[in-house]
Design an enzyme around this catalytic site. Structure first.
Site, PDB file in Angstrom:
ATOM      1  N   LEU A  16       2.198  -9.849   3.657  1.00  0.00           N
ATOM      2  CA  LEU A  16       2.130  -8.442   3.245  1.00  0.00           C
ATOM      3  C   LEU A  16       0.713  -7.949   3.515  1.00  0.00           C
ATOM      4  O   LEU A  16      -0.253  -8.684   3.296  1.00  0.00           O
ATOM      5  CB  LEU A  16       2.447  -8.278   1.753  1.00  0.00           C
ATOM      6  CG  LEU A  16       3.901  -8.387   1.282  1.00  0.00           C
ATOM      7  CD1 LEU A  16       3.974  -8.168  -0.220  1.00  0.00           C
ATOM      8  CD2 LEU A  16       4.800  -7.410   2.011  1.00  0.00           C
ATOM      9  N   ASP A  17       0.613  -6.721   3.984  1.00  0.00           N
ATOM     10  CA  ASP A  17      -0.716  -6.144   4.205  1.00  0.00           C
ATOM     11  C   ASP A  17      -1.481  -6.056   2.895  1.00  0.00           C
ATOM     12  O   ASP A  17      -0.883  -5.936   1.820  1.00  0.00           O
ATOM     13  CB  ASP A  17      -0.604  -4.741   4.822  1.00  0.00           C
ATOM     14  CG  ASP A  17      -0.029  -4.786   6.231  1.00  0.00           C
ATOM     15  OD1 ASP A  17      -0.094  -5.861   6.854  1.00  0.00           O
ATOM     16  OD2 ASP A  17       0.482  -3.743   6.689  1.00  0.00           O
ATOM     17  N   ASN A  18      -2.802  -6.073   2.988  1.00  0.00           N
ATOM     18  CA  ASN A  18      -3.631  -5.952   1.783  1.00  0.00           C
ATOM     19  C   ASN A  18      -3.298  -4.695   1.001  1.00  0.00           C
ATOM     20  O   ASN A  18      -3.275  -4.700  -0.232  1.00  0.00           O
ATOM     21  CB  ASN A  18      -5.112  -5.943   2.163  1.00  0.00           C
ATOM     22  CG  ASN A  18      -5.588  -7.288   2.671  1.00  0.00           C
ATOM     23  OD1 ASN A  18      -4.838  -8.260   2.664  1.00  0.00           O
ATOM     24  ND2 ASN A  18      -6.825  -7.346   3.103  1.00  0.00           N
TER      25      ASN A  18
END
Length: 438
Positions: free
Chosen positions: A220-222
């Site tokens: 998951l992206d930050n």
């Protein structure tokens, strides 16, 4: 003379065969010196071969002292340093806020009272001060940002699923939080926190499972919040990786986007690849050439309204969208929504929005079939095997079995269904009426 020449040839042949066997048995030892460091760093580290660099990392770790290993792998504390016991004193001491300003925050966002002082409020304030020191908040100070959008103080780590027997744990990841910390090389230590309270998902899981090696099953992206599946065992990680690789999963997201889509439901199948015009190498873009990768994303509008967040985009038309992705390309949802003309609110990279406190993208549901209990299933249909008396239509199965086709709809009873509730802010920031007219 002929005998001598034959002996030389035989020696050369034997040497060549011996070297070939050595390379097949120990490719890392035979080829390590041929590898050249890359400037950016690959998935596995400084070398271009992930498997090779992984082996090198293991050997390098063994050569490190115990003190270096402890410094490198010990988790960062989740709590920030503070002497405050309640949110009011925390806002006064760490945020330099007055009583009148705290009253404004309570009116805008009453949930602030429920936030943990040392795990949420203080770390978030420290994070904003860190951004302010790097001129990432524009002309605004951290204090002013908190008053304007107090929702930015939330940072709650939450376990939404835990089954030690099957080897799975699911985390509801907060926004603007890293997954794991970068791995160092010999002589380097683990990731150094940028501010007091700078903790990652890895740090949280290490505190909950101190004796386990937790593995992330996907990414998951930050900036993205939501459900994150983790494995406590190597076997569980392998099973989950196979399901993701074969696309036998269902992934649903929620997003708040700029604009009102004309259609309630639509699908994007445009290919995605690297954006060559981006000097940072961060962004992706839609591209139809050979460098583009196949993608499929489905969208459904749940709500239309006006943005109530105080700031540059106040009262702009926005929509709450339910998203399903069939492929897991990097920035797939963000790129497809931008291409459709509805970029995500708070997305600095694709919507040029640095005014909103977060990127409004949340991984809400994740479903995947798994076989940790030893249940026998048909690998083609992904369903439990039928009894002998029941007839299975083999031709139908074979005709529908394709490596490029999504098989996530063909699910059996043994499904792992994970859910991270959509944050209330996704609906709270959308007003049903025009704010200028009301």
């Amino acid at each position: 003379m002929r005998i001598f020449a034959s002996a030389v040839i035989l020696t050369v042949v034997n040497t060549h065969q011996s070297l070939a066997r050595h390379v097949r048995r120990r490719p890392f030892t035979a080829r390590r010196r041929l590898l050249k460091p890359t400037t950016v760093g690959s998935r596995g580290g400084r070398f271009s071969t992930h498997k090779t660099s992984h082996r090198y990392r293991i050997r390098a770790t063994k050569s490190m002292t115990e003190e270096e290993q402890k410094q490198r792998f010990s988790p960062a504390p989740l709590d920030a340093t503070t002497s405050c016991s309640d949110y009011t004193s925390a806002l006064k001491v760490h945020g330099n806020l007055t009583d009148a300003e705290i009253d404004q925050i309570e009116k805008k966002h009453p949930q602030t009272k429920s936030y943990d002082v040392s795990k949420e409020i203080v770390p978030r304030i420290n994070y904003l001060k860190f951004l302010e020191g790097r001129d990432r908040l524009g002309d605004e100070e951290a204090k002013e940002f908190v008053i304007r959008q107090p929702q930015c103080l939330e940072r709650k780590f939450e376990i939404v699923y835990e089954d030690v027997k099957s080897g799975y744990v699911a985390l509801n990841k907060p926004f603007d939080v890293r997954l794991d910390t970068p791995r160092g090389w010999p002589g380097k230590v683990r990731f150094t926190p940028k501010f007091d309270g700078d903790a990652s998902c890895e740090d949280f899981l290490a505190s909950r499972f101190p004796n386990e090696h937790v593995r992330f099953c996907h990414q998951l992206d930050n900036a993205t919040s939501g459900v994150l599946l983790c494995a406590l065992t190597k076997k569980a990680a392998g099973v989950a990786a196979k399901m993701f690789r074969e696309r036998r999963t269902k992934k649903f997201y929620s997003a708040v986007v700029f604009g009102w889509p004309e259609e309630d439901c639509w699908t994007s199948r445009k290919k995605i690849g690297k954006d060559d015009e981006d000097e940072t190498g961060f962004r992706e873009k839609v591209r139809e050439d050979e460098l583009g990768k196949d993608c499929k994303t489905e969208f459904e509008v749940l709500k239309r309204g006006y943005l109530s967040l105080e700031g540059k985009h106040w009262n702009k038309r926005v929509s709450l969208v339910r998203v399903r992705i069939f492929t897991g390309r990097r920035h797939q949802i963000r790129v497809h929504l931008k291409d459709c003309g509805f970029p995500i609110v708070g997305d600095a990279a694709y919507a040029d929005d640095e005014d909103t406190y977060r990127t409004f993208l949340h991984a809400e549901d994740l479903e995947l079939f798994y076989d940790v209990a030893g249940v026998k299933y048909d690998k083609k249909t992904n369903k439990k095997k039928k009894q002998a008396a029941e007839v299975v239509d083999v031709e139908k199965i074979e005709s529908s079995d394709s490596s490029d086709e999504d098989k996530s709809d063909e699910v059996g009873e043994n499904m792992l269904k994970l859910h991270a509730p959509r944050p209330s802010a996704f609906e709270d920031i959308i007003s049903e009426t025009d704010l200028e007219e009301s």
